[in-house]
Design an enzyme around this catalytic site. Structure first.
Site, PDB file in Angstrom:
ATOM      1  N   ASN A  36      -6.777  -4.231   6.341  1.00 59.48           N
ATOM      2  CA  ASN A  36      -6.495  -4.524   7.752  1.00 59.48           C
ATOM      3  C   ASN A  36      -6.964  -3.395   8.681  1.00 59.48           C
ATOM      4  OD1 ASN A  36      -5.503  -5.757  10.031  1.00 59.48           O
ATOM      5  ND2 ASN A  36      -3.339  -5.471   9.513  1.00 59.48           N
ATOM      6  N   HIS A 121      10.418 -12.407   6.993  1.00 54.95           N
ATOM      7  CA  HIS A 121      10.562 -11.437   8.084  1.00 54.95           C
ATOM      8  C   HIS A 121      11.292 -12.035   9.265  1.00 54.95           C
ATOM      9  CE1 HIS A 121       6.927  -8.594   7.208  1.00 54.95           C
ATOM     10  NE2 HIS A 121       7.580  -8.898   6.111  1.00 54.95           N
ATOM     11  N   TYR A 158       7.646  -1.430  15.738  1.00 58.46           N
ATOM     12  CA  TYR A 158       7.095  -2.128  14.580  1.00 58.46           C
ATOM     13  C   TYR A 158       7.980  -3.292  14.134  1.00 58.46           C
ATOM     14  CZ  TYR A 158       6.356  -3.551   9.899  1.00 58.46           C
ATOM     15  OH  TYR A 158       6.176  -4.360   8.817  1.00 58.46           O
ATOM     16  N   ASP A 209      12.706  -2.296   6.956  1.00 58.41           N
ATOM     17  CA  ASP A 209      11.516  -1.455   6.822  1.00 58.41           C
ATOM     18  C   ASP A 209      11.544  -0.349   7.879  1.00 58.41           C
ATOM     19  OD1 ASP A 209       8.979  -0.435   6.414  1.00 58.41           O
ATOM     20  OD2 ASP A 209       7.952  -2.373   6.477  1.00 58.41           O
ATOM     21  N   HIS A 211       9.216   1.890   8.000  1.00 54.21           N
ATOM     22  CA  HIS A 211       7.790   2.046   8.283  1.00 54.21           C
ATOM     23  C   HIS A 211       7.359   3.509   8.462  1.00 54.21           C
ATOM     24  CE1 HIS A 211       4.028  -0.099   9.601  1.00 54.21           C
ATOM     25  NE2 HIS A 211       4.516  -0.923   8.703  1.00 54.21           N
ATOM     26  N   GLU A 261       3.405   0.196  -0.225  1.00 53.62           N
ATOM     27  CA  GLU A 261       2.438  -0.786   0.278  1.00 53.62           C
ATOM     28  C   GLU A 261       1.091  -0.166   0.623  1.00 53.62           C
ATOM     29  OE1 GLU A 261       4.748  -2.355   3.601  1.00 53.62           O
ATOM     30  OE2 GLU A 261       3.413  -1.370   5.011  1.00 53.62           O
ATOM     31  N   ARG A 282       6.087  -1.054  -4.351  1.00 53.12           N
ATOM     32  CA  ARG A 282       5.538  -2.125  -3.517  1.00 53.12           C
ATOM     33  C   ARG A 282       4.010  -2.230  -3.512  1.00 53.12           C
ATOM     34  NH1 ARG A 282       7.243  -4.860   0.120  1.00 53.12           N
ATOM     35  NH2 ARG A 282       5.988  -4.096   1.847  1.00 53.12           N
ATOM     36  N   HIS A 311       4.054  -5.877  -1.571  1.00 54.10           N
ATOM     37  CA  HIS A 311       3.692  -6.134  -0.185  1.00 54.10           C
ATOM     38  C   HIS A 311       3.062  -7.527  -0.099  1.00 54.10           C
ATOM     39  CE1 HIS A 311       0.904  -4.643   3.311  1.00 54.10           C
ATOM     40  NE2 HIS A 311       2.032  -5.104   3.784  1.00 54.10           N
ATOM     41  N   ASP A 315      -1.696 -10.011   6.564  1.00 46.98           N
ATOM     42  CA  ASP A 315      -3.030  -9.414   6.546  1.00 46.98           C
ATOM     43  C   ASP A 315      -3.585  -9.324   5.124  1.00 46.98           C
ATOM     44  OD1 ASP A 315      -0.787  -7.401   6.848  1.00 46.98           O
ATOM     45  OD2 ASP A 315      -2.362  -6.062   6.145  1.00 46.98           O
ATOM     46  N   GLU A 338       7.378  -9.986  -1.039  1.00 45.72           N
ATOM     47  CA  GLU A 338       7.332 -10.205   0.410  1.00 45.72           C
ATOM     48  C   GLU A 338       6.490 -11.442   0.707  1.00 45.72           C
ATOM     49  OE1 GLU A 338       5.304  -7.081   2.549  1.00 45.72           O
ATOM     50  OE2 GLU A 338       6.349  -7.540   4.406  1.00 45.72           O
ATOM     51  N   TRP A 401       2.909   5.030  12.585  1.00 45.12           N
ATOM     52  CA  TRP A 401       3.177   3.678  13.108  1.00 45.12           C
ATOM     53  C   TRP A 401       4.104   2.937  12.165  1.00 45.12           C
ATOM     54  CZ3 TRP A 401       1.207  -1.209  11.139  1.00 45.12           C
ATOM     55  CH2 TRP A 401       1.758  -2.302  11.852  1.00 45.12           C
TER      56      TRP A 401
HETATM   57  O1  EZ4 Z   1       2.593  -2.962   8.404  1.00 39.53           O
HETATM   58  O2  EZ4 Z   1       0.682  -5.224   6.424  1.00 39.53           O
HETATM   59  O3  EZ4 Z   1       6.218  -4.598   4.884  1.00 39.53           O
HETATM   60  N1  EZ4 Z   1       5.262  -4.940   5.502  1.00 39.53           N
HETATM   61  C1  EZ4 Z   1       4.586  -4.145   6.316  1.00 39.53           C
HETATM   62  C2  EZ4 Z   1       3.388  -4.746   6.996  1.00 39.53           C
HETATM   63  C3  EZ4 Z   1       2.289  -3.723   7.254  1.00 39.53           C
HETATM   64  C4  EZ4 Z   1       0.968  -4.413   7.504  1.00 39.53           C
HETATM   65  C5  EZ4 Z   1      -0.156  -3.429   7.767  1.00 39.53           C
HETATM   66  O4  EZ4 Z   1      -1.394  -4.072   7.819  1.00 39.53           O
HETATM   67  O5  EZ4 Z   1       4.945  -3.004   6.499  1.00 39.53           O
HETATM   68  O6  EZ4 Z   1       3.843  -5.326   8.187  1.00 39.53           O
HETATM   69 CO    CO Z   2       6.331  -2.397   5.040  1.00 37.16          CO
END
Ligand code: EZ4
Ligand code: CO
Length: 401
Positions: A36, A121, A158, A209, A211, A261, A282, A311, A315, A338, A401
């Site tokens: 991605n 999600h 996020y 998450d 992140h 991931e 993951r 994961h 994407d 997921e 991010w």
């Molecule tokens: O941010 O796949 O757990 N899932 C994630 C995703 C990732 C994206 C990045 O391309 O964290 O949302």
């Molecule tokens: Co994630």
């Protein structure tokens, strides 16, 4: 079974995907190669460097081809290399299973379970909005639900969608900028899960998450503050380049931890697994070297009672989703998968046999992965460059991010 043709298909049905198609004996196999935000680098790695090496090779020698591409490049690991190798590996497993006329999971030891538990999600702009989103997933039959929410004082964050169930950010022109405050987040997050447990009771599996936005000691505090709401897992609590940083989190909390991931190889998680610093690994088929390499990671993890939780955001293409489900169904130490629904345009380009039923998924019984690509339709959706968001603290400092 000589490889006679190899094709790299780049398309953008709702979002960008890179797909590898390998032909041998008139049969073809597919592999996902999507990275991605950096898609064309993998497409070039394949087209310019890998495809010429594959023509004429015996498609049945999956492990040998994996090692040939990994050791043969000299330059090892990294997301571009490992996504390219993953695509070849996945396509060869698909091809082999098709040539033997069995669904792939049968070649991977057969089913270890009836079906694969997935988590969806749920997200909302605030607590009450998130409660509604979780309720929607409960109605759809999900047994495990990831909850993300907008945070008071932050303009965007996020994981908060824009209404659609298949939302995953990728913006044209330039990366959008999110804002971040660990203080705002840490004050807010226990209130969210307190409310969710009050509404939905103790049974439903709740995930979250972080992140990669916390330091180890912050993550430890968040984990501790969520203990009474018994999360299924806290994901990506801190960046994991420094694997030993999970020790600190582990010392302080019994909240289960998940990470991986963005990992590409077994070396990214060796310490995390061997020191039992995590509960779920993951890594994904597409970004961690394909089915062959993911099985090695799962086998290492099994020794340490670490389970898989691959994961599976949108994407990753339906080709990866199918591969993940064959892996999940067969591997003994599976935990959860997921699952975000793809956009209708994506599903139309990649017709697939896998299905969702009452919170669980199954890869289906079609030979191989059970997923195809409609190349004529794919050609109608050209690639359109897009970026993942970036994230800054309130004072403007660049953050994860
Ligand atoms: O941010 O796949 O757990 N899932 C994630 C995703 C990732 C994206 C990045 O391309 O964290 O949302
Ligand atoms: Co994630």
């Amino acid at each position: 079974m000589k490889i006679t043709d190899v094709k790299v298909i780049v398309c953008g049905p709702a979002r960008n995907f890179v797909t590898l198609k390998i032909v041998a004996d008139g049969i073809y196999g597919l592999g996902d190669a999507t990275l991605n935000g950096r898609e064309l680098s993998v497409a070039s790695y394949l087209t310019d460097h890998v495809v010429p090496l594959l023509i004429g090779r015996d498609a049945r020698r999956i492990e040998d081809i994996w090692q040939y591409l990994y050791k043969g490049a000299y330059w090892r690991r990294g997301p571009v290399t490992m996504s390219a190798i993953a695509a070849v590996d996945t396509a060869l497993w698909d091809l082999k299973a098709k040539s033997l006329n069995v669904p792939l999971y049968q070649l991977l030891g057969g089913a270890s379970r009836d079906a694969v538990m997935v988590y969806g999600h749920a997200s909302g702009a605030d607590v009450e909005d998130t409660v509604k989103a979780v309720a929607h997933y409960v109605e759809l039959g999900y047994k495990a639900i990831r909850a993300q929410s907008g945070i008071p004082g932050l303009t965007s964050t996020y994981g908060v969608g824009r209404g659609g169930m298949f939302y995953e950010p990728a913006e044209k022109k330039a990366p959008p900028e999110n804002s971040w405050s660990t203080e705002h987040y840490m004050t807010f997050i226990p209130k969210l899960f307190e409310r969710l447990r009050k509404e939905f009771g103790p049974e439903v599996h709740l995930l979250h998450d972080a992140h990669h936005r916390l330091t180890p000691i912050e993550a430890a505090r968040v984990g501790k503050s969520l203990e009474s709401y018994h999360l299924f897992w806290l994901e990506d609590p801190t960046p994991a380049e420094l694997q030993e940083s999970f020790r600190l989190i582990r010392q302080h909390t019994t909240t289960p931890l998940a990470v991986g991931e963005i990992f590409n190889t077994i070396f990214d998680c060796q310490q995390l697994i061997e020191e039992q610093l995590i509960d779920y690994i993951r890594t994904t088929v597409v970004h961690a070297g394909g089915i062959s390499h993911l099985r090695k990671i799962a086998n290492l993890a099994e020794m340490y009672q670490v389970r898989t939780g691959s994961h599976g955001a949108t994407d990753l293409s339906p080709v990866c989703m199918a591969a993940a489900l064959h892996f999940d169904l067969s591997v003994h130490n599976f935990g959860v998968q997921e699952y975000m629904r793809h956009a209708p345009e994506t599903d139309a380009v990649f017709p697939h046999a896998y299905y969702f039923e009452n919170g669980f998924m199954h890869p289906g019984e079609k030979p191989g992965l059970g997923v195809d690509i409609d190349e004529a339709l794919a050609a109608k959706y050209p690639y359109d460059r897009a970026y993942l968001p970036v994230n800054r603290k309130l004072d403007g400092t660049m953050h994860n991010w």
